[in-house]
Enzyme design. Sequence first.
Site, mmCIF file in Angstrom:
data_model
loop_
_atom_site.group_PDB
_atom_site.id
_atom_site.type_symbol
_atom_site.label_atom_id
_atom_site.label_comp_id
_atom_site.label_asym_id
_atom_site.label_seq_id
_atom_site.Cartn_x
_atom_site.Cartn_y
_atom_site.Cartn_z
ATOM 1 N N LYS A 202 -32.801 30.320 8.495
ATOM 2 C CA LYS A 202 -31.957 30.252 7.295
ATOM 3 C C LYS A 202 -32.673 30.448 6.047
ATOM 4 O O LYS A 202 -33.911 30.537 6.257
ATOM 5 C CB LYS A 202 -31.391 28.919 7.062
HETATM 6 C C1 LIG Z 1 -26.853 28.326 11.632
HETATM 7 C C2 LIG Z 1 -25.457 27.884 11.289
HETATM 8 C C3 LIG Z 1 -25.157 26.757 11.857
HETATM 9 C C4 LIG Z 1 -25.784 25.411 12.504
HETATM 10 O O1 LIG Z 1 -26.964 25.176 11.972
HETATM 11 P P1 LIG Z 1 -28.102 24.601 12.833
HETATM 12 O O2 LIG Z 1 -29.141 23.778 12.132
HETATM 13 O O3 LIG Z 1 -28.676 25.755 13.792
HETATM 14 O O4 LIG Z 1 -27.541 23.435 13.911
HETATM 15 C C5 LIG Z 1 -23.797 26.456 11.669
HETATM 16 N N1 LIG Z 1 -22.886 27.205 10.772
HETATM 17 C C6 LIG Z 1 -23.351 28.355 10.464
HETATM 18 C C7 LIG Z 1 -22.369 29.329 9.636
HETATM 19 C C8 LIG Z 1 -24.569 28.656 10.785
HETATM 20 O O5 LIG Z 1 -25.213 30.025 10.446
#
Ligand SMILES: *Cc1c(COP(=O)(O)O)cnc(C)c1O
Length: 413
Positions: A202
Site C-alpha cells: 500500500k
Molecule cells: C489491500 C486491500 C485490502 C486488505 O488489506 P490487507 O492488509 O492485505 O488485509 C482490503 N481492501 C482493499 C481494497 C485492498 O486493496
Amino acid sequence: MTTTLTEDLPGIAGGAPAKTTPFPRETRYGAEELKQLAEALDQQTLFYAQGKKVYELEAAFAKHCGAKHGVSCTSGTAAIHIALIAAGISPGDEVITSPITDMGTIVPILFQGAVPIFADLDPRHYTLDPKSVEARITPKTKAIIAVHLTGFACDMVALRKLCDGRDIALIEDCAQAFDCRLNGKIVGTDGDYGCFSFNEFKHIACGDGGIVIANDDARARRLRLATDKCYDRTPEAAARNPTFLGANYRMTELQGAVALAQLGKLDSIIARRRDWCGKLNDALASIPGIHRPEVPKGCDPSWWFYMMRVEPEILGTDADGFAKALNADGIPVGAHYIKQCVYEYPIFANHSAFARGPHAYKGYAYAKGLCPVAEEILDTAVILSINQAYTDTDLAEAIHAIRRNAVWFRERK
Ligand SMILES: *Cc1c(COP(=O)(O)O)cnc(C)c1O
C-alpha cells in the site's frame, strides 16, 4: 499482409523498446523507521496498551485524516472486520459491496455470518454505482462497504443518502486510497468507519497492519474492544467482562513504530504519485481505443495503480494483446487486474467458505452476469503499477509506449 504506416515501430513489431531504463524501485524503509523501532524496543514492552507507539500512531493518523479517533489492528482485512463487528453486523445480515476488490473486503463479511451482496460499478471510475446499490437494498441490508478502488473516491454523498434513515452502516474501504480527497476532505470520515491497510504494497506500510478511523466515541470504543477479545484495557475498567465477540487483532509496538515513521512520508509519497499519474492521465486524454480512468467529480485521487481500459473494436486487439505489446516495449503492465469478479471465485460459486454447516450466504446464487459493468471493466482493463520513485523519463517513455502501440494496432487493423 498489412503494411505498417507508422514510422515509430513499437517493440512488438521489432522496434527498439520505448523504455530505455528499468522502472526504479522505491526505497521504502530507512533511518526514520530504525529510529522509531529502537525507541519501541527501548520501552521494554511491545504491547500496545503499555507502550506509546501504537497510541501515537492512532492519534497522528486520525489527526492527519481529520478524524476524532483511530484504532489500529493487524491488517486491512482486520480493519474491515472490526468495523463490521463494531457496527453489529450479525449472521444473516446483508452487506453490499464492490465485486472488484481484494478478498480482504469480503472475508470479514463471511466470518460475521453475513452475506456479501455485490452491486455494479461505474464504468468510468470503477467505484460503486449508487443506483445499483439502491436496487440491491433489502430489509436485511445492514452495511455498505464503499471501496475506493485505485485511489478514486466513491460517491459518498449518494451512498450516505441511501444509508440515512435506513439503519445501514456506511464503511469505507480506503486500503487503496490514503489521502484521496473528496470535496476537499480526506476520505474515511464521510462514512461511519474508514478502514486502511498498511500491508507491504500500500501507499505506506509496516509489513502488515491496519487502522480504522471514526468520529463517534461509542463506535471507537467498540472498535477497540473488537481488536482485543472484548477486553477493556482502560484504567477505569474493573474486570474483564466481554459482552460481544471480539478477535485478537492487536497491533504491536513494532508495527506501530514503523507505521508512524511511514506516516511522516505520506504527504510526499502522495504528492509524487499525484504529479506522475496526473500527467500520465492528461497525456492519455484523446487516444482512440484507450479509455483512461475518469477522475470522479470533486475527487483528488491518490493513485494506487493506474487502470486504463482498451476498446477492442477500435484498437483491433484486446487487453491481453495490448498488455503484451506494452510489455514488449518495456512497460510492465498486466491485463484484467483481479481477472474475475469476486463472486466468480470458487468460494462463492461452490459456497465453500466452511467445510460444513449452515451459512446464510448458501441461500444466495453467485455467478457470472451478476454485475455486467464490473465484468466488462475487468475484461478490458490494463493496469500499470505505480511507485513514487518513478521519474519524468519513466513518464515520457510510458506515454510514448502507450501512444505508439495504440497507433500501431489501429493502423494494422
Ligand atoms: C489491500 C486491500 C485490502 C486488505 O488489506 P490487507 O492488509 O492485505 O488485509 C482490503 N481492501 C482493499 C481494497 C485492498 O486493496
